[in-house]
Write a protein that holds these residues in place. Structure first.
Motif, PDB file in Angstrom:
ATOM      1  N   LEU A  28       0.840  -1.192   0.000  1.00 17.22           N
ATOM      2  CA  LEU A  28       0.000   0.000   0.000  1.00 17.22           C
ATOM      3  C   LEU A  28       0.880   1.249   0.000  1.00 17.22           C
ATOM      4  O   LEU A  28       1.704   1.425   0.887  1.00 17.22           O
ATOM      5  CB  LEU A  28      -0.884   0.012   1.246  1.00 17.22           C
ATOM      6  CG  LEU A  28      -2.329  -0.462   1.123  1.00 17.22           C
ATOM      7  CD1 LEU A  28      -2.975  -0.502   2.494  1.00 17.22           C
ATOM      8  CD2 LEU A  28      -3.119   0.430   0.188  1.00 17.22           C
ATOM      9  N   ASN A  29       0.683   2.104  -0.988  1.00 16.51           N
ATOM     10  CA  ASN A  29       1.434   3.352  -1.038  1.00 16.51           C
ATOM     11  C   ASN A  29       0.879   4.345  -0.027  1.00 16.51           C
ATOM     12  O   ASN A  29       1.624   5.073   0.623  1.00 16.51           O
ATOM     13  CB  ASN A  29       1.389   3.942  -2.448  1.00 16.51           C
ATOM     14  CG  ASN A  29       2.115   5.258  -2.555  1.00 16.51           C
ATOM     15  OD1 ASN A  29       1.489   6.314  -2.627  1.00 16.51           O
ATOM     16  ND2 ASN A  29       3.442   5.225  -2.546  1.00 16.51           N
ATOM     17  N   HIS A  30      -0.431   4.376   0.122  1.00 16.69           N
ATOM     18  CA  HIS A  30      -1.043   5.181   1.185  1.00 16.69           C
ATOM     19  C   HIS A  30      -2.515   4.843   1.338  1.00 16.69           C
ATOM     20  O   HIS A  30      -3.142   4.299   0.428  1.00 16.69           O
ATOM     21  CB  HIS A  30      -0.868   6.686   0.935  1.00 16.69           C
ATOM     22  CG  HIS A  30      -1.574   7.221  -0.283  1.00 16.69           C
ATOM     23  ND1 HIS A  30      -0.994   7.265  -1.532  1.00 16.69           N
ATOM     24  CD2 HIS A  30      -2.818   7.770  -0.440  1.00 16.69           C
ATOM     25  CE1 HIS A  30      -1.827   7.808  -2.406  1.00 16.69           C
ATOM     26  NE2 HIS A  30      -2.946   8.123  -1.766  1.00 16.69           N
ATOM     27  N   VAL A  31      -3.025   5.147   2.514  1.00 16.10           N
ATOM     28  CA  VAL A  31      -4.465   5.150   2.752  1.00 16.10           C
ATOM     29  C   VAL A  31      -4.860   6.603   2.977  1.00 16.10           C
ATOM     30  O   VAL A  31      -4.016   7.446   3.309  1.00 16.10           O
ATOM     31  CB  VAL A  31      -4.876   4.285   3.966  1.00 16.10           C
ATOM     32  CG1 VAL A  31      -4.354   2.866   3.826  1.00 16.10           C
ATOM     33  CG2 VAL A  31      -4.397   4.907   5.276  1.00 16.10           C
ATOM     34  N   THR A  32      -6.122   6.914   2.772  1.00 15.80           N
ATOM     35  CA  THR A  32      -6.590   8.299   2.875  1.00 15.80           C
ATOM     36  C   THR A  32      -7.775   8.398   3.811  1.00 15.80           C
ATOM     37  O   THR A  32      -8.796   7.726   3.618  1.00 15.80           O
ATOM     38  CB  THR A  32      -6.987   8.826   1.479  1.00 15.80           C
ATOM     39  OG1 THR A  32      -5.849   8.750   0.621  1.00 15.80           O
ATOM     40  CG2 THR A  32      -7.473  10.261   1.559  1.00 15.80           C
ATOM     41  N   ILE A  33      -7.657   9.238   4.829  1.00 16.01           N
ATOM     42  CA  ILE A  33      -8.765   9.489   5.743  1.00 16.01           C
ATOM     43  C   ILE A  33      -9.780  10.397   5.054  1.00 16.01           C
ATOM     44  O   ILE A  33      -9.425  11.437   4.495  1.00 16.01           O
ATOM     45  CB  ILE A  33      -8.283  10.142   7.043  1.00 16.01           C
ATOM     46  CG1 ILE A  33      -7.398   9.169   7.841  1.00 16.01           C
ATOM     47  CG2 ILE A  33      -9.466  10.606   7.895  1.00 16.01           C
ATOM     48  CD1 ILE A  33      -6.810   9.776   9.108  1.00 16.01           C
ATOM     49  N   SER A  34     -11.031  10.011   5.103  1.00 13.58           N
ATOM     50  CA  SER A  34     -12.115  10.841   4.577  1.00 13.58           C
ATOM     51  C   SER A  34     -12.501  11.836   5.671  1.00 13.58           C
ATOM     52  O   SER A  34     -13.227  11.499   6.611  1.00 13.58           O
ATOM     53  CB  SER A  34     -13.306   9.956   4.192  1.00 13.58           C
ATOM     54  OG  SER A  34     -14.373  10.725   3.697  1.00 13.58           O
ATOM     55  N   THR A  35     -12.024  13.069   5.565  1.00 13.55           N
ATOM     56  CA  THR A  35     -12.197  14.016   6.672  1.00 13.55           C
ATOM     57  C   THR A  35     -13.653  14.422   6.868  1.00 13.55           C
ATOM     58  O   THR A  35     -14.103  14.587   8.004  1.00 13.55           O
ATOM     59  CB  THR A  35     -11.333  15.270   6.462  1.00 13.55           C
ATOM     60  OG1 THR A  35     -11.821  16.020   5.348  1.00 13.55           O
ATOM     61  CG2 THR A  35      -9.884  14.900   6.227  1.00 13.55           C
ATOM     62  N   HIS A  36     -14.404  14.591   5.790  1.00 12.52           N
ATOM     63  CA  HIS A  36     -15.782  15.062   5.945  1.00 12.52           C
ATOM     64  C   HIS A  36     -16.689  14.035   6.611  1.00 12.52           C
ATOM     65  O   HIS A  36     -17.816  14.356   6.981  1.00 12.52           O
ATOM     66  CB  HIS A  36     -16.370  15.469   4.578  1.00 12.52           C
ATOM     67  CG  HIS A  36     -16.356  14.372   3.572  1.00 12.52           C
ATOM     68  ND1 HIS A  36     -15.315  14.168   2.687  1.00 12.52           N
ATOM     69  CD2 HIS A  36     -17.257  13.399   3.298  1.00 12.52           C
ATOM     70  CE1 HIS A  36     -15.574  13.132   1.922  1.00 12.52           C
ATOM     71  NE2 HIS A  36     -16.758  12.648   2.273  1.00 12.52           N
ATOM     72  N   ARG A  37     -16.204  12.812   6.770  1.00  9.66           N
ATOM     73  CA  ARG A  37     -16.990  11.797   7.467  1.00  9.66           C
ATOM     74  C   ARG A  37     -16.721  11.787   8.970  1.00  9.66           C
ATOM     75  O   ARG A  37     -17.358  11.035   9.713  1.00  9.66           O
ATOM     76  CB  ARG A  37     -16.691  10.409   6.874  1.00  9.66           C
ATOM     77  CG  ARG A  37     -17.277  10.213   5.483  1.00  9.66           C
ATOM     78  CD  ARG A  37     -16.894   8.851   4.937  1.00  9.66           C
ATOM     79  NE  ARG A  37     -17.630   8.538   3.713  1.00  9.66           N
ATOM     80  CZ  ARG A  37     -17.485   7.412   3.021  1.00  9.66           C
ATOM     81  NH1 ARG A  37     -16.628   6.494   3.433  1.00  9.66           N
ATOM     82  NH2 ARG A  37     -18.176   7.199   1.926  1.00  9.66           N
TER      83      ARG A  37
END
Length: 376
Positions: A254-263
């Motif tokens: 995995l190169n990166h995971v992304t947090i969904s901030t608006h959630r």
């Protein structure tokens, strides 16, 4: 569900968990480590079966045509295995990248209801079957839909993103235990590199044999499917393409995971507030093009940390730190046609979807030497 669920893996043995702590080059694939055979069925979102899917840029994916109808128990079992695979990929990622693990815990300390992933991202080599196709098959088989292709001429890259299936048997949970994320897979256009760089990449992918068939397995185990590169060859690639150098030592991890901030539910749901919070706690954010990357329409806002580094033992006797992975943050704003909806009515489908070349181009720099060596 609390975030503690994100940091556990129930599918794989303690031996695999131990391997996840090692650099990818130290783990080898063997018949005893193979995952159960992946289903080759494509669960179609609209009850349609596809024999072959093709896209601009000659990216093509094939799957055996099957009926989209399955029993509930079969669907749940299939999703369970798929999530176990993602969970193992996540475990490898968190064990190698202390910044990502720390930030997830930090955000959870403020916003502990649910942390959702916006997308997962992978890097690949566009040669000998080791490109986007090698990883895409897993996600297509489990109901993902290919969407838009993006091009990055200066970096000699292309990418394709995939949207998750509409239905899921798992509504709550955090990380890979929560709503299924988008997937972003990029590939290096190897044919556009110098003859020497091409020679190096082709050398290792050729020695890997049929390793491209086991891209998802390699990602879940944290293993390279090719031999460790020589340090001199790593340097050669790094001098021409940071992306190539990263991929030759990290493979399909995995190169990166992304947090969904608006959630998020706290004030951290505003990405600017989240960025300030992260920096105040001593973490360095990617400053290329500015800390906050904003799409031309103003509806997609992204930022990311600078990648961690990990020790790597090259076979020619050199021990060196190499770039590993990072964590990203994304806020998707409500589309203009839905601006009159109340907050309680807004769903993910009402927000800006997809990706933006300009934003992604700068996010790629999170693993660059310039960002890794920049002072906070």
């Amino acid at each position: 569900m609390k975030l503690s669920a994100v940091f556990s893996s129930s599918c794989y043995s303690s031996a695999i968990a131990k391997n996840a702590l090692q650099p990818p080059s130290l783990i080898t694939l063997s018949a005893s480590t193979f995952l159960p055979p992946l289903s080759r069925k494509l669960s179609c979102r609209h009850g349609v079966s596809y024999n072959r899917l093709s896209f601009r840029g000659n990216s093509s994916f094939s799957s055996t045509a099957v009926s989209a109808s399955k029993s509930d128990s079969q669907s749940q079992g299939s999703e369970s295995f798929f999530r176990d695979t993602l969970r193992s990929m996540e475990t490898v990622y968190l064990n190698r990248n202390p910044t990502a693990k720390s930030i997830l815990k930090l955000v959870s300390s403020v916003d502990d209801e649910q942390i959702c992933y916006d997308h997962l991202a992978f890097r690949t080599f566009g040669v000998n079957g080791y490109g986007i196709n090698s990883l895409a098959s897993l996600f297509l088989d489990y109901g993902y839909t290919p969407k838009e292709e993006l091009r990055f001429p200066a970096k000699k890259l292309k990418a394709l993103w995939f949207s998750p299936p509409n239905s899921s048997s798992q509504d709550g949970g955090s990380g890979v235990n929560g709503p299924l994320p988008r997937v972003f897979i990029s590939e290096l256009l190897v044919d556009q590199l110098s003859p020497r760089a091409q020679e190096i990449i082709r050398k290792y992918t050729k020695k890997s044999g049929s390793g491209n068939k086991y891209a998802a397995l390699a990602s879940a185990l944290g293993s390279l499917t090719w031999e460790k590169p020589l340090y001199s060859e790593f340097q050669q690639l790094a001098g021409e393409s940071e992306y190539a150098a990263w991929t030759i030592v990290n493979g399909y991890a995995l190169n990166h995971v992304t947090i969904s901030t608006h959630r998020l539910k706290s004030n951290l749901r505003n990405i600017k507030s989240l960025n300030e919070f992260i920096e105040k706690n001593g973490f360095k954010l990617n400053s290329d093009g500015g800390v906050l990357k904003v799409s031309p329409d103003g509806l997609l806002l992204q930022s990311s940390t600078v990648a961690d580094s990990m020790p790597f033992s090259f076979p020619d006797g050199v021990d060196e730190s190499v770039p590993c992975s990072y964590i990203e943050f994304a806020e998707r704003l409500v589309l203009p046609q839905y601006k009159n909806l109340s907050e309680s009515e807004i769903k993910e489908s009402h927000r800006r979807d997809g990706f933006e070349v300009g934003n992604a181009d700068k996010i790629f720099e999170s693993t660059s030497k310039e960002q890794l060596t920049r002072r906070a």
